[in-house]
Design an enzyme around this catalytic site. Structure first.
Site, PDB file in Angstrom:
ATOM      1  N   GLN A 144      32.589  33.625  41.714  1.00  0.00           N
ATOM      2  CA  GLN A 144      33.361  32.500  41.186  1.00  0.00           C
ATOM      3  C   GLN A 144      32.557  31.193  41.216  1.00  0.00           C
ATOM      4  OE1 GLN A 144      36.883  33.633  40.668  1.00  0.00           O
ATOM      5  NE2 GLN A 144      36.863  31.986  39.184  1.00  0.00           N
ATOM      6  N   GLY A 168      45.963  33.276  39.729  1.00  0.00           N
ATOM      7  CA  GLY A 168      46.171  34.722  39.760  1.00  0.00           C
ATOM      8  C   GLY A 168      44.883  35.510  39.659  1.00  0.00           C
ATOM      9  N   ASP A 169      45.002  36.798  39.918  1.00  0.00           N
ATOM     10  CA  ASP A 169      43.958  37.783  39.669  1.00  0.00           C
ATOM     11  C   ASP A 169      44.737  39.115  39.602  1.00  0.00           C
ATOM     12  OD1 ASP A 169      40.791  37.976  39.693  1.00  0.00           O
ATOM     13  OD2 ASP A 169      41.464  39.690  40.844  1.00  0.00           O
ATOM     14  N   LYS A 207      38.139  26.716  43.801  1.00  0.00           N
ATOM     15  CA  LYS A 207      39.001  27.218  42.725  1.00  0.00           C
ATOM     16  C   LYS A 207      38.749  28.692  42.539  1.00  0.00           C
ATOM     17  CE  LYS A 207      41.857  26.828  39.308  1.00  0.00           C
ATOM     18  NZ  LYS A 207      42.648  27.905  39.991  1.00  0.00           N
ATOM     19  N   LYS A 245      38.094  32.512  46.503  1.00  0.00           N
ATOM     20  CA  LYS A 245      38.937  33.646  46.125  1.00  0.00           C
ATOM     21  C   LYS A 245      39.821  33.989  47.310  1.00  0.00           C
ATOM     22  CE  LYS A 245      39.318  36.206  42.409  1.00  0.00           C
ATOM     23  NZ  LYS A 245      38.889  35.867  41.031  1.00  0.00           N
ATOM     24  N   THR A 252      41.694  34.436  29.446  1.00  0.00           N
ATOM     25  CA  THR A 252      40.555  35.280  29.847  1.00  0.00           C
ATOM     26  C   THR A 252      40.215  36.252  28.710  1.00  0.00           C
ATOM     27  OG1 THR A 252      41.404  35.124  32.098  1.00  0.00           O
ATOM     28  CG2 THR A 252      39.578  36.634  31.734  1.00  0.00           C
ATOM     29  N   SER A 274      42.291  27.301  33.578  1.00  0.00           N
ATOM     30  CA  SER A 274      42.931  26.810  34.802  1.00  0.00           C
ATOM     31  C   SER A 274      42.502  25.364  35.070  1.00  0.00           C
ATOM     32  CB  SER A 274      42.517  27.662  36.004  1.00  0.00           C
ATOM     33  OG  SER A 274      43.312  28.820  36.097  1.00  0.00           O
TER      34      SER A 274
HETATM   35  N1  GLU Z   1      41.017  35.292  38.756  1.00  0.00           N
HETATM   36  C1  GLU Z   1      40.442  34.659  37.598  1.00  0.00           C
HETATM   37  C2  GLU Z   1      38.942  34.796  37.646  1.00  0.00           C
HETATM   38  O1  GLU Z   1      38.433  35.806  38.099  1.00  0.00           O
HETATM   39  C3  GLU Z   1      40.948  33.254  37.378  1.00  0.00           C
HETATM   40  C4  GLU Z   1      40.787  32.301  38.503  1.00  0.00           C
HETATM   41  C5  GLU Z   1      41.469  30.946  38.283  1.00  0.00           C
HETATM   42  O2  GLU Z   1      42.062  30.729  37.237  1.00  0.00           O
HETATM   43  O3  GLU Z   1      41.363  30.125  39.201  1.00  0.00           O
HETATM   44  O4  GLU Z   1      38.188  33.960  37.217  1.00  0.00           O
END
Ligand code: GLU
Length: 450
Positions: A115, A169-170, A94, A130, A214, A382
């Site tokens: 992550q 997303g990111d 994820k 990622k 976030t 998420s």
């Molecule tokens: N990109 C976000 C993070 O850095 C969210 C990742 C997600 O929701 O899977 O955690």
């Protein structure tokens, strides 16, 4: 077998550098984690003996692919796409997708590595990954974005799935991009697999509060961290770098807690308004018009625009929230913040403070909420979106928000307790690394050498 943890970690770090040459962001992320884990390894030599440390710094799988697409003028472009599936011990991979010209394997690896620990801290069953591309969405038309997303998914689809790997997303990937990616996945697979992506639109399985998560989560965490010291956000002056999703909703929540955000930025520069930045104007400029931040001064004459984004850290503040990108606060900016009275830092972006900057904050007793803990609200929500997709139900905004708040309070509790248990009270950098790591390490141990 007796292994001395400190030289073991130093040697492992050298091997990581050698095996992953020219990837400084990944080296930086690994260095911080390995140093934090020395006291844990002294108590648990089995993590070394079972190869868990070597495995934790080596992605399970790295996928690199070609992304050809055609622009509006009919010219062909070829970008590079990535998905790094880092660790699936505690759940399906994820993590988000980043579309930005700076993306290369080292950035995706650092983000995937972080992550793993972040996702573990949420307490939810998600592994770490990622992905992204070196594609620059800036200045592209909607149709160009759509064609790029379709081409990207035409390769990515074979590597993901709701029980396998769930992107989101990111930077550079929001609801619009997730929509195009989902549409292409659904078409190729001929299946409505809602839980394969998160951050979706509300009409096709998205979760209320995901967009805000976030930023809101960051402020819930900062509030908790301050409360433990008898402090509060109320009446405080706050700097927020960035003006994307994380920054906008952090700003909104700071105001709800009675704080005043006096500056925000984008990659071109920052706006400063001692009277406080208006969230509605920021949303209009960034979310609706997709414009640059300097437009803000046209609406608010008390605001001033300044070229160059690092200047934001020279403004005196009580609380600094770096929500833009990696390494945006270096030693010099950290020293400046401390000299100007900053007492609290909460990281909304991933690894926004470099190692020297972090040391400045810790050495000066600044309350420092590291990204893995402080910005985990996005991925946690998420995971809540995935739960709703599995149940084929949708929770209310209040229900998701309440769960998010609980999760952030727990992350603070677990992080500070882990730090204290290893004699590192108030060092939440170590606490987050230790608490995130232990759950993953214990699970890897349970699964055997695989
Ligand atoms: N990109 C976000 C993070 O850095 C969210 C990742 C997600 O929701 O899977 O955690």
């Amino acid at each position: 077998m007796s292994i001395n943890a400190k030289p073991y970690c130093a040697d492992l770090y050298q091997r990581v550098i050698k095996r992953n040459a020219n990837e400084p962001e990944f080296h930086q992320a690994v260095k911080e984690v390995l140093e934090s884990l020395i006291p844990v390894l002294e108590k648990h030599p089995d993590y070394i003996e079972l190869g868990i440390m070597e495995s934790i710094v080596e992605p399970e799988r790295q996928i690199i692919f070609r992304v050809p697409w055609v622009d509006d003028a009919g010219s062909v472009h070829v970008n590079r796409g990535f998905r790094v599936q880092f660790n699936s011990a505690i759940g399906p991979y994820k993590g988000g997708l980043r579309f930005h010209p700076s993306v290369y394997i080292g950035i995706i690896k650092f983000l995937g590595f972080e992550q793993v620990f972040k996702n573990s801290l949420t307490g939810l069953p998600i592994g770490g990954a990622k992905g992204g591309a070196d594609f620059d969405p800036k200045g592209k038309s909607d149709m160009e974005i759509m064609r790029f997303c379709q081409s990207f998914m035409t390769e990515l689809y074979r590597h993901i799935g709701h029980d396998m790997d769930v992107p989101a997303g990111d930077i550079g990937v929001g609801a619009r991009e997730i929509g195009y990616l989902f549409g292409q996945y659904k078409k190729i697979k001929n299946a409505y697999e809602a839980g394969v992506l998160t951050g979706k639109g509300l009409s096709y399985g998205g979760s209320l509060t995901r967009k805000e998560a976030t930023g809101y989560g960051l402020i819930y965490f900062v509030n908790e961290m301050m409360k433990a010291r008898g402090l509060s956000i109320e009446g405080k002056n706050v700097l927020i770098s960035g003006s994307g999703n994380v920054a906008i909703y952090a700003l909104e929540k700071v105001r709800q807690y009675g704080g005043r955000v006096v500056a925000v930025s984008d990659s071109g520069g920052y706006i400063h308004d001692p009277c406080g930045i208006q969230v509605s104007t920021l949303k209009q400029i960034k979310e609706v018009n997709r414009q640059r931040i300097f437009e803000y001064v046209k609406y608010h004459p008390t605001a001033t625009y300044h070229e160059g984004c690092s200047g934001i850290w020279t403004i005196p503040c009580d609380i600094a929230l770096p929500c833009a990108t990696q390494n945006e606060i270096d030693e010099k900016s950290a020293n400046m913040l401390v000299a100007n009275g900053c007492k609290v830092v909460g990281e909304g972006a991933n690894m926004p403070t470099d190692l020297a900057g972090t040391k400045v904050f810790l050495d000066n007793g600044v309350l420092f909420g590291p990204a893995k803990a402080a910005n985990a609200g996005g991925v946690a929500t998420s995971a809540l979106e995935m739960s709703q997709n599995s149940m084929r139900l949708a929770w209310t905004f209040e229900e998701v928000d309440a769960r998010l708040k609980d999760i952030m309070v727990n992350i603070y509790k677990n992080t500070s307790q882990a730090a204290e248990a290893y004699g590192l009270k108030d060092n939440l950098v170590a606490g987050a690394n230790i608490a995130g790591f232990k759950k993953v390490a214990e699970t890897m141990k349970a699964h055997g050498v695989v």
